[in-house]
Design a protein around this motif. Structure first.
Motif, PDB file in Angstrom:
ATOM      1  N   ASP A 150      38.786   3.837  83.988  1.00 35.99           N
ATOM      2  CA  ASP A 150      38.942   4.683  82.806  1.00 35.99           C
ATOM      3  C   ASP A 150      38.969   3.768  81.582  1.00 35.99           C
ATOM      4  OD1 ASP A 150      39.257   6.956  81.308  1.00 35.99           O
ATOM      5  OD2 ASP A 150      41.341   7.308  81.859  1.00 35.99           O
ATOM      6  N   VAL A 151      38.695   4.327  80.425  1.00 34.90           N
ATOM      7  CA  VAL A 151      38.746   3.546  79.188  1.00 34.90           C
ATOM      8  C   VAL A 151      39.429   4.377  78.111  1.00 34.90           C
ATOM      9  CG1 VAL A 151      36.733   2.041  79.490  1.00 34.90           C
ATOM     10  CG2 VAL A 151      36.411   4.349  78.633  1.00 34.90           C
ATOM     11  N   LEU A 152      39.852   3.685  77.074  1.00 33.47           N
ATOM     12  CA  LEU A 152      40.483   4.371  75.946  1.00 33.47           C
ATOM     13  C   LEU A 152      39.738   4.004  74.669  1.00 33.47           C
ATOM     14  CD1 LEU A 152      43.008   5.927  74.734  1.00 33.47           C
ATOM     15  CD2 LEU A 152      44.001   3.650  74.391  1.00 33.47           C
ATOM     16  N   MET A 153      39.207   5.011  73.967  1.00 31.34           N
ATOM     17  CA  MET A 153      38.632   4.737  72.646  1.00 31.34           C
ATOM     18  C   MET A 153      39.818   4.542  71.704  1.00 31.34           C
ATOM     19  SD  MET A 153      36.182   6.996  70.188  1.00 31.34           S
ATOM     20  CE  MET A 153      34.995   7.437  71.416  1.00 31.34           C
ATOM     21  N   PHE A 154      40.001   3.316  71.266  1.00 29.49           N
ATOM     22  CA  PHE A 154      41.203   2.947  70.528  1.00 29.49           C
ATOM     23  C   PHE A 154      40.763   2.426  69.153  1.00 29.49           C
ATOM     24  CE2 PHE A 154      45.484   0.518  71.289  1.00 29.49           C
ATOM     25  CZ  PHE A 154      46.121   1.466  70.527  1.00 29.49           C
ATOM     26  N   MET A 155      41.045   3.212  68.114  1.00 26.69           N
ATOM     27  CA  MET A 155      40.619   2.852  66.764  1.00 26.69           C
ATOM     28  C   MET A 155      41.775   2.095  66.106  1.00 26.69           C
ATOM     29  SD  MET A 155      37.714   4.473  67.002  1.00 26.69           S
ATOM     30  CE  MET A 155      37.032   4.276  65.370  1.00 26.69           C
ATOM     31  N   VAL A 156      41.504   0.891  65.633  1.00 20.36           N
ATOM     32  CA  VAL A 156      42.627   0.079  65.158  1.00 20.36           C
ATOM     33  C   VAL A 156      42.400  -0.478  63.752  1.00 20.36           C
ATOM     34  CG1 VAL A 156      43.267  -0.551  67.528  1.00 20.36           C
ATOM     35  CG2 VAL A 156      41.788  -2.074  66.255  1.00 20.36           C
ATOM     36  N   CYS A 157      43.483  -0.453  62.973  1.00 21.78           N
ATOM     37  CA  CYS A 157      43.514  -1.149  61.681  1.00 21.78           C
ATOM     38  C   CYS A 157      44.989  -1.487  61.452  1.00 21.78           C
ATOM     39  CB  CYS A 157      42.932  -0.311  60.551  1.00 21.78           C
ATOM     40  SG  CYS A 157      43.865   1.164  60.122  1.00 21.78           S
ATOM     41  N   ASP A 158      45.293  -2.189  60.372  1.00 23.73           N
ATOM     42  CA  ASP A 158      46.688  -2.611  60.162  1.00 23.73           C
ATOM     43  C   ASP A 158      47.634  -1.425  60.079  1.00 23.73           C
ATOM     44  OD1 ASP A 158      45.941  -5.184  60.214  1.00 23.73           O
ATOM     45  OD2 ASP A 158      45.931  -5.478  58.031  1.00 23.73           O
ATOM     46  N   GLU A 159      47.206  -0.355  59.431  1.00 28.01           N
ATOM     47  CA  GLU A 159      48.116   0.765  59.171  1.00 28.01           C
ATOM     48  C   GLU A 159      48.252   1.716  60.356  1.00 28.01           C
ATOM     49  OE1 GLU A 159      45.387   0.116  57.386  1.00 28.01           O
ATOM     50  OE2 GLU A 159      46.180  -0.741  55.532  1.00 28.01           O
ATOM     51  N   LEU A 160      47.237   1.798  61.205  1.00 30.88           N
ATOM     52  CA  LEU A 160      47.229   2.831  62.252  1.00 30.88           C
ATOM     53  C   LEU A 160      46.408   2.374  63.458  1.00 30.88           C
ATOM     54  CD1 LEU A 160      47.570   5.883  63.171  1.00 30.88           C
ATOM     55  CD2 LEU A 160      45.515   6.376  61.836  1.00 30.88           C
ATOM     56  N   LYS A 161      46.974   2.633  64.642  1.00 29.59           N
ATOM     57  CA  LYS A 161      46.210   2.417  65.884  1.00 29.59           C
ATOM     58  C   LYS A 161      46.228   3.746  66.623  1.00 29.59           C
ATOM     59  CE  LYS A 161      47.129  -2.502  66.182  1.00 29.59           C
ATOM     60  NZ  LYS A 161      47.599  -2.548  64.776  1.00 29.59           N
ATOM     61  N   ILE A 162      45.046   4.351  66.774  1.00 24.39           N
ATOM     62  CA  ILE A 162      45.012   5.695  67.344  1.00 24.39           C
ATOM     63  C   ILE A 162      43.945   5.806  68.433  1.00 24.39           C
ATOM     64  CG2 ILE A 162      43.487   6.606  65.499  1.00 24.39           C
ATOM     65  CD1 ILE A 162      45.210   9.213  65.638  1.00 24.39           C
ATOM     66  N   PRO A 247      52.680  18.300  65.560  1.00 25.80           N
ATOM     67  CA  PRO A 247      51.555  19.001  64.906  1.00 25.80           C
ATOM     68  C   PRO A 247      50.760  17.977  64.086  1.00 25.80           C
ATOM     69  CG  PRO A 247      53.653  20.132  64.520  1.00 25.80           C
ATOM     70  CD  PRO A 247      53.989  18.805  65.127  1.00 25.80           C
ATOM     71  N   ALA A 248      49.463  17.895  64.333  1.00 25.00           N
ATOM     72  CA  ALA A 248      48.672  16.788  63.763  1.00 25.00           C
ATOM     73  C   ALA A 248      48.618  16.803  62.233  1.00 25.00           C
ATOM     74  CB  ALA A 248      47.259  16.831  64.340  1.00 25.00           C
ATOM     75  N   ASP A 249      48.519  17.991  61.638  1.00 24.01           N
ATOM     76  CA  ASP A 249      48.353  18.024  60.173  1.00 24.01           C
ATOM     77  C   ASP A 249      49.586  17.462  59.457  1.00 24.01           C
ATOM     78  OD1 ASP A 249      49.885  20.220  60.919  1.00 24.01           O
ATOM     79  OD2 ASP A 249      48.868  21.667  59.606  1.00 24.01           O
ATOM     80  N   ALA A 265      45.825  10.902  70.121  1.00 26.18           N
ATOM     81  CA  ALA A 265      45.301  12.201  69.677  1.00 26.18           C
ATOM     82  C   ALA A 265      44.649  12.886  70.869  1.00 26.18           C
ATOM     83  CB  ALA A 265      44.285  11.993  68.557  1.00 26.18           C
ATOM     84  N   MET A 266      44.489  14.196  70.791  1.00 24.77           N
ATOM     85  CA  MET A 266      43.943  14.929  71.937  1.00 24.77           C
ATOM     86  C   MET A 266      42.419  14.915  71.968  1.00 24.77           C
ATOM     87  SD  MET A 266      46.337  15.917  73.855  1.00 24.77           S
ATOM     88  CE  MET A 266      47.610  14.736  73.464  1.00 24.77           C
ATOM     89  N   TYR A 267      41.783  14.817  70.779  1.00 25.69           N
ATOM     90  CA  TYR A 267      40.314  14.841  70.769  1.00 25.69           C
ATOM     91  C   TYR A 267      39.780  14.017  69.601  1.00 25.69           C
ATOM     92  CZ  TYR A 267      41.170  18.751  67.532  1.00 25.69           C
ATOM     93  OH  TYR A 267      41.625  19.527  66.493  1.00 25.69           O
ATOM     94  N   HIS A 268      38.484  13.729  69.679  1.00 27.37           N
ATOM     95  CA  HIS A 268      37.801  12.801  68.769  1.00 27.37           C
ATOM     96  C   HIS A 268      38.136  13.026  67.289  1.00 27.37           C
ATOM     97  CE1 HIS A 268      34.324  11.136  66.564  1.00 27.37           C
ATOM     98  NE2 HIS A 268      34.106  10.335  67.606  1.00 27.37           N
ATOM     99  N   ASP A 269      37.774  14.184  66.761  1.00 30.05           N
ATOM    100  CA  ASP A 269      37.932  14.362  65.311  1.00 30.05           C
ATOM    101  C   ASP A 269      39.395  14.441  64.878  1.00 30.05           C
ATOM    102  OD1 ASP A 269      35.222  14.269  65.202  1.00 30.05           O
ATOM    103  OD2 ASP A 269      34.937  16.189  64.186  1.00 30.05           O
ATOM    104  N   GLN A 270      40.262  14.892  65.775  1.00 34.76           N
ATOM    105  CA  GLN A 270      41.693  14.944  65.412  1.00 34.76           C
ATOM    106  C   GLN A 270      42.199  13.535  65.095  1.00 34.76           C
ATOM    107  OE1 GLN A 270      44.764  15.518  68.478  1.00 34.76           O
ATOM    108  NE2 GLN A 270      45.513  17.245  67.293  1.00 34.76           N
ATOM    109  N   GLY A 271      41.691  12.562  65.825  1.00 36.32           N
ATOM    110  CA  GLY A 271      42.132  11.187  65.601  1.00 36.32           C
ATOM    111  C   GLY A 271      41.270  10.424  64.621  1.00 36.32           C
ATOM    112  N   LEU A 272      39.961  10.630  64.712  1.00 32.73           N
ATOM    113  CA  LEU A 272      39.068   9.766  63.928  1.00 32.73           C
ATOM    114  C   LEU A 272      38.936  10.148  62.455  1.00 32.73           C
ATOM    115  CD1 LEU A 272      38.530   8.711  66.803  1.00 32.73           C
ATOM    116  CD2 LEU A 272      36.217   8.208  66.054  1.00 32.73           C
TER     117      LEU A 272
END
Ligand SMILES: NC(=O)c1ccc[n+]([C@@H]2O[C@H](COP(=O)([O-])OP(=O)(O)OC[C@H]3O[C@@H](n4cnc5c(N)ncnc54)[C@H](O)[C@@H]3O)[C@@H](O)[C@H]2O)c1
Ligand SMILES: N[C@H](C(=O)O)[C@H](O)COP(=O)(O)O
Length: 351
Positions: A150-162, A247-249, A265-272
């Motif tokens: 399995d893999v995790l799409m992990f978007m990372v920057c200094d302020e947030l890792k999601i 709640p994401a918002d 996050a549960m899905y792509h756009d919610q996190g990205l």
């Protein structure tokens, strides 16, 4: 022999901004103090992009194999000899064909252990499809090539890792994929990556809900209460320090993400969507869970600005340095834990 890390770079869609951001990232040769770049492409193609973007005083050292890489130069392996028509800003078969040739060759060298990490420039997920590439993106291609479970799409920057539980799937399939097993797997991968790749000893992870307002006690959907909340209890029992579902918002509106080391996050756009906004062109897309290290910038092919010298290379350069950082962190940790001291109980009344 140089002991600098060798970073392979695939060029992505040849009609997009890939080569522009690669060349701009390597233009300041001080970056070569930290890694040796090996670009998988073609010299004529690279010259075309350099000229189109009015970049002077830059050239590649052309080599046939990684062993020949010059640690003081940006290196390029010619992956094809034929002349290829570049039509900047156009999505076509040629763009996909050569993006795949570059990616395939770089991946082979990575898996063979010739490279320490891979940084991929953006592909177009439509024109790259072929008999050889039947995946929604690099993430799934590399998962398959490395036989990762399995893999995790992990978007990372200094302020947030999601990271995301579901990645490149249609929205109408998301709810069905939100299961205890899927959430636990991604939480374990995120927890492990935060510790091993980013050296956060006891990561604190926030988990977002699926439905608006995390379901509002079942009024707007049941998954939050019935699946996500009990899964988080299980995750905590196995030592993953996680909270939610939020709640994401409101989570982003109130800057709550600043209090956590990672967010699931549960899905792509919610996190990205929040990620790309917060990272403001400096974000990195990291594929956690692979036996190798792969990063990429957080943007796409940028067809609308290709060849106009408008593309920012910050995200690409961050992607290179994040890959270098992760490889170094993993190696240092492996070295530090090689010969652990045997655990001995101290007793007050020993001799
Ligand atoms: N890692 C990847 O390979 C990757 C990542 C994201 C998107 N994509 C693919 O890219 C293609 C185009 O996607 P899209 O249009 O949604 O996103 P995009 O990121 O290519 O473009 C979105 C907007 O951002 C701008 N932009 C992108 N990169 C920029 C940069 N470096 N500097 C300044 N402005 C920049 C573009 O001009 C455009 O206005 C799609 O096929 C998508 O699947 C690939
Ligand atoms: N979802 C990512 C993004 O928007 O940045 C990107 O499409 C990742 O795709 P890869 O699997 O090709 O890295």
């Amino acid at each position: 022999m140089s002991d600098k890390l060798k970073v392979g770079i695939s060029i992505g869609d040849i009609n997009g901004i890939g080569l522009e951001v690669i060349i701009k990232s390597l233009l300041d040769n001080r970056v070569l103090d930290f890694f040796t770049p090996i670009v998988y492409g073609n010299t004529k193609n690279a010259s075309f992009h350099r000229k189109a973007n009015n970049i002077n005083d830059f050239s590649f050292n052309v080599i046939n194999d990684v062993d020949q890489a010059n640690p003081k130069r940006p290196n390029l392996i010619n992956c094809w000899q034929e002349d290829v028509k570049i039509t900047l800003g156009e999505e076509n078969e040629i763009g996909g064909k050569y993006a795949f040739i570059s990616l395939e060759r770089a991946t082979e060298d990575l898996i063979a252990g010739k490279l320490d990490a891979l940084v991929t420039a953006p592909i177009n997920k439509h024109n790259i499809q072929s008999e050889n590439f039947n995946f929604p993106g690099h993430t799934e291609y590399l998962q398959s090539k490395t036989n990762a479970e399995d893999v995790l799409m992990f978007m990372v920057c200094d302020e947030l890792k999601i990271g995301v539980v579901t990645g490149h799937i249609p929205l109408n399939e998301v709810a069905g994929k939100i299961t205890e097993e899927a959430i636990l797997k991604k939480l374990r991968m995120m927890n492990e990556s935060l510790k091993r790749d980013f050296w956060i000893q006891k990561p604190k992870i926030a988990v977002l809900g699926l439905n608006p307002h995390a379901g509002d006690n079942g009024v707007i959907g049941t998954e939050d209460d019935a699946i996500i909340a009990p899964t988080l209890e299980k995750a905590n029992q196995e030592g993953i320090f996680c909270f939610g579902p939020y709640p994401a918002d409101g989570f982003f509106a109130g800057d709550a993400y600043k209090k956590f080391d990672g967010v699931l996050a549960m899905y792509h756009d919610q996190g990205l969507i929040p990620f790309k906004h917060i990272a403001s062109r400096k974000g990195v897309n990291y594929t956690a869970g692979l036996p190798i290290v792969r990063t990429s910038p957080d943007h796409g092919t940028g067809y609308d600005i290709a060849g106009k010298n408008l593309a920012s290379h910050e995200s690409f350069l961050e992607a290179i340095f994040t890959a270098v950082h992760i490889v170094n962190n993993r190696r240092e940790q492996a070295e530090l834990s090689e010969n652990p001291l045997a655990f001995r109980k101290l007793s007050k009344d020993r001799d």
